[in-house]
Design a protein around this motif. Structure first.
Motif, PDB file in Angstrom:
ATOM      1  N   TYR A 162       1.025  -1.012  -0.006  1.00 13.89           N
ATOM      2  CA  TYR A 162      -0.076   0.400   0.042  1.00 13.89           C
ATOM      3  C   TYR A 162       1.066   1.772  -0.237  1.00 13.89           C
ATOM      4  O   TYR A 162       1.030   2.097  -0.684  1.00 13.89           O
ATOM      5  CB  TYR A 162      -1.281   0.174   1.283  1.00 13.89           C
ATOM      6  N   TRP A 163       1.746   0.992   1.319  1.00 14.10           N
ATOM      7  CA  TRP A 163       1.975   2.578   0.724  1.00 14.10           C
ATOM      8  C   TRP A 163       3.573   2.946   0.028  1.00 14.10           C
ATOM      9  O   TRP A 163       3.585   3.648  -0.286  1.00 14.10           O
ATOM     10  CB  TRP A 163       3.881   2.391   2.170  1.00 14.10           C
ATOM     11  N   SER A 164       3.191   1.784  -0.562  1.00  9.47           N
ATOM     12  CA  SER A 164       4.774   1.706  -1.824  1.00  9.47           C
ATOM     13  C   SER A 164       4.135   2.745  -2.596  1.00  9.47           C
ATOM     14  O   SER A 164       4.339   2.604  -4.223  1.00  9.47           O
ATOM     15  CB  SER A 164       4.931   0.768  -2.391  1.00  9.47           C
ATOM     16  N   LYS A 165       2.656   2.297  -3.522  1.00 11.39           N
ATOM     17  CA  LYS A 165       1.777   2.585  -4.482  1.00 11.39           C
ATOM     18  C   LYS A 165       1.738   4.066  -3.792  1.00 11.39           C
ATOM     19  O   LYS A 165       1.137   4.829  -4.849  1.00 11.39           O
ATOM     20  CB  LYS A 165       0.667   1.663  -4.270  1.00 11.39           C
ATOM     21  N   VAL A 166       1.236   4.650  -2.426  1.00 15.67           N
ATOM     22  CA  VAL A 166       0.775   6.329  -2.762  1.00 15.67           C
ATOM     23  C   VAL A 166       1.911   7.072  -2.691  1.00 15.67           C
ATOM     24  O   VAL A 166       1.235   8.364  -2.699  1.00 15.67           O
ATOM     25  CB  VAL A 166       0.003   6.108  -1.896  1.00 15.67           C
ATOM     26  N   PRO A 216       9.794   9.168  -8.546  1.00 15.83           N
ATOM     27  CA  PRO A 216       9.892   8.926  -9.416  1.00 15.83           C
ATOM     28  C   PRO A 216       9.880   7.258  -9.103  1.00 15.83           C
ATOM     29  O   PRO A 216      11.172   6.757  -8.786  1.00 15.83           O
ATOM     30  CB  PRO A 216      11.107   9.647  -9.963  1.00 15.83           C
ATOM     31  N   LYS A 217       9.610   6.001 -10.220  1.00 20.02           N
ATOM     32  CA  LYS A 217       9.676   4.814 -10.000  1.00 20.02           C
ATOM     33  C   LYS A 217      11.445   4.275 -10.984  1.00 20.02           C
ATOM     34  O   LYS A 217      11.453   4.850 -11.910  1.00 20.02           O
ATOM     35  CB  LYS A 217       8.642   4.161 -11.185  1.00 20.02           C
ATOM     36  N   VAL A 218      12.032   3.851 -10.598  1.00 21.32           N
ATOM     37  CA  VAL A 218      13.360   2.957 -11.070  1.00 21.32           C
ATOM     38  C   VAL A 218      12.706   2.159 -11.072  1.00 21.32           C
ATOM     39  O   VAL A 218      13.066   1.335 -10.015  1.00 21.32           O
ATOM     40  CB  VAL A 218      14.250   3.863 -10.488  1.00 21.32           C
ATOM     41  N   ASP A 219      13.736   1.355 -12.124  1.00 16.08           N
ATOM     42  CA  ASP A 219      14.363   0.268 -11.681  1.00 16.08           C
ATOM     43  C   ASP A 219      16.055  -0.349 -12.011  1.00 16.08           C
ATOM     44  O   ASP A 219      16.643  -0.007 -12.933  1.00 16.08           O
ATOM     45  CB  ASP A 219      13.362  -0.740 -13.526  1.00 16.08           C
ATOM     46  N   LEU A 220      15.885  -0.363 -10.646  1.00 21.08           N
ATOM     47  CA  LEU A 220      17.855  -0.652 -10.125  1.00 21.08           C
ATOM     48  C   LEU A 220      18.482  -2.305 -11.583  1.00 21.08           C
ATOM     49  O   LEU A 220      19.521  -2.087 -11.041  1.00 21.08           O
ATOM     50  CB  LEU A 220      18.512  -0.435  -9.041  1.00 21.08           C
ATOM     51  N   LEU A 264       9.647   4.946   2.763  1.00 17.40           N
ATOM     52  CA  LEU A 264      10.136   5.789   2.319  1.00 17.40           C
ATOM     53  C   LEU A 264      11.608   5.154   2.475  1.00 17.40           C
ATOM     54  O   LEU A 264      12.177   6.212   1.460  1.00 17.40           O
ATOM     55  CB  LEU A 264       9.994   7.208   3.599  1.00 17.40           C
ATOM     56  N   PHE A 265      12.190   4.680   3.265  1.00 19.10           N
ATOM     57  CA  PHE A 265      13.825   4.477   2.865  1.00 19.10           C
ATOM     58  C   PHE A 265      13.971   3.880   2.013  1.00 19.10           C
ATOM     59  O   PHE A 265      15.503   4.251   0.755  1.00 19.10           O
ATOM     60  CB  PHE A 265      13.757   3.891   4.015  1.00 19.10           C
ATOM     61  N   LEU A 266      13.013   2.868   0.974  1.00 23.46           N
ATOM     62  CA  LEU A 266      13.463   2.583   0.594  1.00 23.46           C
ATOM     63  C   LEU A 266      13.237   3.597  -1.189  1.00 23.46           C
ATOM     64  O   LEU A 266      13.772   3.310  -1.979  1.00 23.46           O
ATOM     65  CB  LEU A 266      12.439   1.385  -0.062  1.00 23.46           C
ATOM     66  N   ALA A 267      12.180   4.149  -1.152  1.00 21.59           N
ATOM     67  CA  ALA A 267      11.995   4.933  -2.969  1.00 21.59           C
ATOM     68  C   ALA A 267      13.431   5.985  -2.444  1.00 21.59           C
ATOM     69  O   ALA A 267      13.682   6.226  -3.611  1.00 21.59           O
ATOM     70  CB  ALA A 267      10.795   5.990  -2.394  1.00 21.59           C
ATOM     71  N   CYS A 268      13.461   6.976  -1.123  1.00 19.14           N
ATOM     72  CA  CYS A 268      14.536   7.499  -0.823  1.00 19.14           C
ATOM     73  C   CYS A 268      15.748   7.181  -1.667  1.00 19.14           C
ATOM     74  O   CYS A 268      16.138   8.124  -2.474  1.00 19.14           O
ATOM     75  CB  CYS A 268      14.423   7.723   0.252  1.00 19.14           C
ATOM     76  N   HIS A 269      16.160   5.110  -0.893  1.00 17.95           N
ATOM     77  CA  HIS A 269      17.922   4.794  -1.242  1.00 17.95           C
ATOM     78  C   HIS A 269      17.981   4.389  -2.615  1.00 17.95           C
ATOM     79  O   HIS A 269      19.184   5.100  -3.007  1.00 17.95           O
ATOM     80  CB  HIS A 269      17.566   4.550  -0.417  1.00 17.95           C
ATOM     81  N   ARG A 270      16.302   4.085  -3.028  1.00 21.27           N
ATOM     82  CA  ARG A 270      16.551   4.101  -5.211  1.00 21.27           C
ATOM     83  C   ARG A 270      17.693   5.326  -5.445  1.00 21.27           C
ATOM     84  O   ARG A 270      17.311   4.197  -6.487  1.00 21.27           O
ATOM     85  CB  ARG A 270      15.174   3.536  -5.484  1.00 21.27           C
ATOM     86  N   LEU A 271      16.408   6.970  -5.575  1.00 20.99           N
ATOM     87  CA  LEU A 271      16.823   7.822  -6.245  1.00 20.99           C
ATOM     88  C   LEU A 271      18.198   8.152  -5.743  1.00 20.99           C
ATOM     89  O   LEU A 271      18.461   8.025  -6.686  1.00 20.99           O
ATOM     90  CB  LEU A 271      15.992   8.309  -6.199  1.00 20.99           C
TER      91      LEU A 271
END
Length: 298
Positions: free
Chosen positions: A150-154, A158-162, A217-224
């Protein structure tokens, strides 16, 4: 019941690179998450010295995000009671952030961060006692993984594929299976999230939801942070500070919110080290989704 969750975020870079890369990432995320009506009020910025953290910068802030409050909540809670209060003690490579909301005055969310040059192998980076270790749950966060919760969807990042990304400037990537054991350089951000919500009938669900939100949030930020490595790699501290000054001017124009007459806090931005603490929580996004709590699946 107090919940203790330790997230270990492994990154394919050095600690020196991470300090630059994270600051760059926060600047871009601030631009993305700022509009013409809302923003962050800095209440205090002063040096501090602590036996555990050492010397650093203390920052106290309030996040005003009125438009993010759903209509059902506005019926019984004022915008001021839903403002998020954040106190941060930042001394890179360590920091502590405490987040509170007046409406949930009995609740607290604390994030302790320790950064080490390993691949997540430190079993007790936060020097927890035996009781804390017994209560702690550990999760290795793979920035190349795909989350469909749920959280990752909202989270509007930006979406990235590492698994397909390759850095042109560093020749790092793609991050395929087993990359955390083989990549060099490597480092790990150890984030200890302690959530206490002593609210009868709601506390456990609130704790579960907010800890899950922090993970996303940790995942999204560090992906970017890694996906943008070709943009920030090779930058100096001086260049980051200049970028911060330019961003300050841009955000002030975007916010269209003049400081109150006689305010002692106008226009004073966090130092580079303070940026490290902010990402530990990424509070802007955290609160925006926190108010959707009752829509979050159990």
């Amino acid at each position: 019941m107090v919940q203790i969750k330790e997230f270990r975020i492994i990154m394919p870079m050095s600690m020196e690179e991470y300090e630059i890369g994270l600051s760059y990432t926060i600047i871009k995320m601030e631009q993305h998450n700022t509009n013409g009506k809302e923003g962050v009020e800095v209440l205090q910025q002063v040096p501090f010295e602590d036996e555990k953290l050492g010397e650093g910068q203390f920052t106290s802030k309030v996040y005003h995000l009125q438009s993010k409050i759903p209509s059902w909540m506005k019926g019984f809670a004022s915008a001021s009671s839903l403002a998020v209060h954040e106190d941060s003690w930042s001394a890179y490579p360590k920091s502590r952030t405490v987040i509170k909301c007046p409406l949930f005055s009995k609740c607290s969310l604390t994030i302790d961060t320790v950064i080490r040059p390993d691949n997540g192998s430190s079993e007790n980076a936060h020097n927890l006692n035996s009781q804390q270790l017994a209560a702690r749950e550990v999760e290795i966060v793979d920035i190349a993984s795909v989350s469909r919760d749920y959280w990752s969807k909202v989270i509007t990042a930006p979406k990235v594929d590492l698994t397909t990304f390759k850095s042109q400037r560093t020749d790092r990537g793609p991050l395929l299976n087993g990359w955390m054991d083989s990549c060099r350089p490597v480092m790990t951000i150890y984030k200890l999230v302690v959530m206490d919500a002593p609210i009868w009938g709601l506390g456990e669900r609130l704790e579960d939801c907010l800890i899950a939100g922090e993970r996303a949030l940790f995942l999204a930020c560090h992906r970017l942070c890694f996906a943008w490595i070709d943009e920030w790699y090779g930058m100096t501290m001086e260049q980051i500070r200049e970028m911060e000054r330019h961003t300050d001017l841009l955000l002030k124009k975007t916010l269209k919110k003049a400081a109150k007459p006689g305010s002692k806090h106008e226009g004073k931005r966090k130092s580079l080290k303070d940026e490290i603490a902010v990402v530990g929580s990424c509070t802007y996004c955290w609160f925006r989704e926190m108010v959707r709590l009752f829509h979050c699946p159990s």
